[in-house]
Design an enzyme around this catalytic site. Structure first.
Site, PDB file in Angstrom:
ATOM      1  N   HIS A  50      -5.639  -1.263   0.956  1.00  0.00           N
ATOM      2  CA  HIS A  50      -6.954  -0.762   0.563  1.00  0.00           C
ATOM      3  C   HIS A  50      -6.903  -0.057  -0.788  1.00  0.00           C
ATOM      4  O   HIS A  50      -5.845   0.334  -1.249  1.00  0.00           O
ATOM      5  CB  HIS A  50      -7.483   0.233   1.602  1.00  0.00           C
ATOM      6  CG  HIS A  50      -6.694   1.508   1.621  1.00  0.00           C
ATOM      7  ND1 HIS A  50      -5.487   1.611   2.290  1.00  0.00           N
ATOM      8  CD2 HIS A  50      -6.928   2.713   1.039  1.00  0.00           C
ATOM      9  CE1 HIS A  50      -5.011   2.850   2.114  1.00  0.00           C
ATOM     10  NE2 HIS A  50      -5.869   3.521   1.363  1.00  0.00           N
ATOM     11  N   HIS A 144      -6.386   2.775  -7.490  1.00  0.00           N
ATOM     12  CA  HIS A 144      -5.078   2.176  -7.226  1.00  0.00           C
ATOM     13  C   HIS A 144      -4.998   1.674  -5.787  1.00  0.00           C
ATOM     14  O   HIS A 144      -5.821   2.064  -4.960  1.00  0.00           O
ATOM     15  CB  HIS A 144      -3.956   3.198  -7.483  1.00  0.00           C
ATOM     16  CG  HIS A 144      -3.972   4.331  -6.511  1.00  0.00           C
ATOM     17  ND1 HIS A 144      -4.771   5.441  -6.663  1.00  0.00           N
ATOM     18  CD2 HIS A 144      -3.278   4.516  -5.354  1.00  0.00           C
ATOM     19  CE1 HIS A 144      -4.579   6.262  -5.655  1.00  0.00           C
ATOM     20  NE2 HIS A 144      -3.684   5.717  -4.838  1.00  0.00           N
TER      21      HIS A 144
END
Length: 148
Positions: A50, A144
């Site tokens: 994720h 990120h």
């Protein structure tokens, strides 16, 4: 971090889902076995692939029907969200032990909507608080995908 987070996840049938899942659950942990770890901070933690869009969403925001709340968010069209991977990086921060940077421009709109609706409920994604948060997020944390 109190509250909930909103994640951007690859669809289960997308090739990246299998690749990232394998990196997180198998490849990287085999390179850093827990018995050889010098600190509990490097013990592998398993999680779904994720990119966190925002965190600190109070449960009072979504109440007893989180899906209805999610469905009410005017998220950008999928083709306008561009997750562009950068470099694999590492820091001495638990949530950034090993990660892939993501290009800011491709995800700023969806992150802005998530923050505005989840935390700054009195404004839209173009509100001043959200704009300030996006710049701080970009500079201090950045989008990120965590790997370890």
């Amino acid at each position: 971090m109190p509250g909930s987070s909103l994640w951007l996840v690859p669809p289960p049938d997308h090739p990246l889902s299998a690749i990232l899942t394998n990196l997180i659950s198998s490849t990287l942990p085999s390179e850093f076995p827990s018995e050889a770890a010098s600190s509990p901070r490097v013990t592998p933690h398993f999680f779904s692939p994720h990119m966190t869009l925002t965190s600190d969403i109070s449960p009072s925001v979504y109440g007893s029907d989180p899906q209805a709340w999610l469905d009410s968010i005017p998220l950008p069209f999928a083709d306008s969200v561009k997750v562009r991977f950068g470099k694999v990086k590492s820091q001495e921060v638990f949530y950034r032990r090993c990660y892939i940077s993501v290009g800011f421009e491709g995800v700023k709109d969806i992150a802005g909507v998530a923050r505005a609706r989840g935390v700054f409920r009195e404004e839209d994604q173009n509100g001043e608080k959200t704009k300030q948060w996006l710049e701080r997020w970009r500079a201090e944390f950045g989008p990120h995908v965590s790997l370890m």
